[in-house]
Design a protein around this motif. Structure first.
Motif, mmCIF file in Angstrom:
data_model
loop_
_atom_site.group_PDB
_atom_site.id
_atom_site.type_symbol
_atom_site.label_atom_id
_atom_site.label_comp_id
_atom_site.label_asym_id
_atom_site.label_seq_id
_atom_site.Cartn_x
_atom_site.Cartn_y
_atom_site.Cartn_z
ATOM 1 N N GLY A 219 59.319 10.552 -34.355
ATOM 2 C CA GLY A 219 58.196 11.368 -33.901
ATOM 3 C C GLY A 219 56.884 10.618 -34.020
ATOM 4 N N ASP A 220 55.801 11.364 -34.147
ATOM 5 C CA ASP A 220 54.470 10.760 -34.269
ATOM 6 C C ASP A 220 54.211 10.440 -35.739
ATOM 7 O OD1 ASP A 220 51.557 10.539 -34.684
ATOM 8 O OD2 ASP A 220 51.455 11.034 -32.559
ATOM 9 N N ALA A 221 54.234 9.157 -36.064
ATOM 10 C CA ALA A 221 54.157 8.753 -37.475
ATOM 11 C C ALA A 221 52.837 9.204 -38.108
ATOM 12 C CB ALA A 221 54.325 7.249 -37.590
ATOM 13 N N GLY A 222 51.729 9.006 -37.395
ATOM 14 C CA GLY A 222 50.421 9.384 -37.953
ATOM 15 C C GLY A 222 50.373 10.871 -38.263
ATOM 16 N N MET B 264 55.228 2.053 -36.378
ATOM 17 C CA MET B 264 55.849 2.202 -35.066
ATOM 18 C C MET B 264 55.456 1.066 -34.126
ATOM 19 S SD MET B 264 57.242 4.933 -36.008
ATOM 20 C CE MET B 264 58.128 5.671 -34.666
ATOM 21 N N ALA C 218 56.051 0.591 -30.353
ATOM 22 C CA ALA C 218 56.603 1.336 -29.197
ATOM 23 C C ALA C 218 56.486 0.482 -27.932
ATOM 24 C CB ALA C 218 55.893 2.677 -29.082
ATOM 25 N N GLY D 11 56.322 7.434 -23.895
ATOM 26 C CA GLY D 11 56.095 6.274 -24.748
ATOM 27 C C GLY D 11 56.497 6.485 -26.192
ATOM 28 N N TYR D 12 57.282 7.538 -26.478
ATOM 29 C CA TYR D 12 57.790 7.752 -27.845
ATOM 30 C C TYR D 12 59.139 7.065 -28.003
ATOM 31 C CZ TYR D 12 54.070 10.745 -29.367
ATOM 32 O OH TYR D 12 52.836 11.182 -29.769
ATOM 33 N N ILE D 13 59.373 6.587 -29.235
ATOM 34 C CA ILE D 13 60.612 5.859 -29.514
ATOM 35 C C ILE D 13 61.761 6.854 -29.692
ATOM 36 C CG2 ILE D 13 61.751 4.269 -31.120
ATOM 37 C CD1 ILE D 13 58.956 3.168 -31.842
ATOM 38 N N ARG E 97 46.466 4.866 -29.146
ATOM 39 C CA ARG E 97 47.011 4.732 -27.785
ATOM 40 C C ARG E 97 46.432 5.830 -26.910
ATOM 41 N NH1 ARG E 97 53.404 4.527 -27.149
ATOM 42 N NH2 ARG E 97 53.204 6.680 -27.791
HETATM 43 N N1 URA Z 1 53.747 6.178 -31.978
HETATM 44 C C1 URA Z 1 54.401 7.002 -32.823
HETATM 45 O O1 URA Z 1 53.832 7.470 -33.816
HETATM 46 N N2 URA Z 1 55.677 7.305 -32.558
HETATM 47 C C2 URA Z 1 56.337 6.827 -31.485
HETATM 48 O O2 URA Z 1 57.525 7.143 -31.282
HETATM 49 C C3 URA Z 1 55.630 5.966 -30.606
HETATM 50 C C4 URA Z 1 54.342 5.658 -30.885
#
Ligand code: URA
Ligand code: PRP
Length: 215
Positions: free
Chosen positions: A205-208, A139, A141, A198-200, A110
């Protein structure tokens, strides 16, 4: 058995306690990335039992140590398609329970400002359209990445595409259902909303970053 969501026809939410316990550990900001990765794979494996329901099978002869009988094999090739990077974090868990599957890859990230998906890689088995495809991303989002990935798969002729994810935002579920109404979404949670980046929320958090320890 995941229950259909009352507001979203295509959404199936796994309320099973084993999945919810693991999801809670995964949400916890103090959970280290090694455990986070393990939890995602375990949840994905548990979900696969239901996500794969209805996969076409055919009868085969099998010889037990005592006699011949009839067994079952997959009638069509199954392909897993993780969306890089984070989808990788659930793929091993699915392969653990469905070793017959092949793995294609689609690379999408993204753009941090526009939140639009940027595609950078795709490699699929040539006959991917011949069988079911599990699209994998923890995720959902805005839905941009999954919408783009499903579009790519449909351009290659795929018809039976199922999305397996961990946490969804209502915004993403709505957008994906509008773009691809035929695509079922399997998730462990439908969260409240997206934040301004744009985070849930509450999300995880940031899954990656949490899978690969890059935060
Ligand atoms: N991507 C993520 O890794 N976490 C989110 O909350 C949204 C997009
Ligand atoms: C994350 C996540 C999804 C996407 C979801 O990937 O793994 O692919 O964001 O957001 P969307 O529904 O708004 O498109 P990210 O862009 O962080 O890339 P990464 O997995 O390489 O870190």
């Amino acid at each position: 058995m995941p229950t259909p969501h009352r507001d979203f026809e295509n959404l199936r939410v796994f309320g099973h306690p084993l999945i919810q316990l693991k999801l809670t550990r995964a949400r916890d900001r103090h959970t280290p990335h090694l455990e986070f990765r393990r939890l995602l794979n375990e949840i994905a494996g548990l979900m696969t039992y239901e996500v794969s329901r209805g996969f076409p099978t055919r009868d085969v002869d099998v010889e037990t140590p005592l006699e011949r009988t009839t067994g079952t094999v997959l009638a069509k090739p199954v392909t897993l398609v993780p969306i890089l990077r984070a989808g990788i974090g659930m793929t091993e868990g699915i392969l653990n329970v469905m070793s017959e599957a092949r793995v294609g890859h689609i690379g999408i990230y993204r753009d941090e400002q526009s939140l639009q998906p940027v595609a950078y890689y795709a490699k699929f088995p040539p006959d991917i359209a011949d069988g079911p495809v599990l699209l994998i991303d923890p995720m959902l989002a805005t839905g941009g990445s999954a919408i783009h990935a499903a579009g790519e798969l449909k351009r290659r002729g795929c018809r039976d595409i199922r999305l397996i994810c961990l946490v969804c935002a209502p915004e993403g579920v709505r957008a994906l259902a509008d773009a691809h109404p035929d695509l079922p979404i399997f998730t462990a949670a439908l969260d409240r909303q997206l934040n301004e980046k744009g985070y849930i929320l509450p999300g995880l958090g940031d899954a990656g970053d949490r899978i690969f320890g890059t935060q």
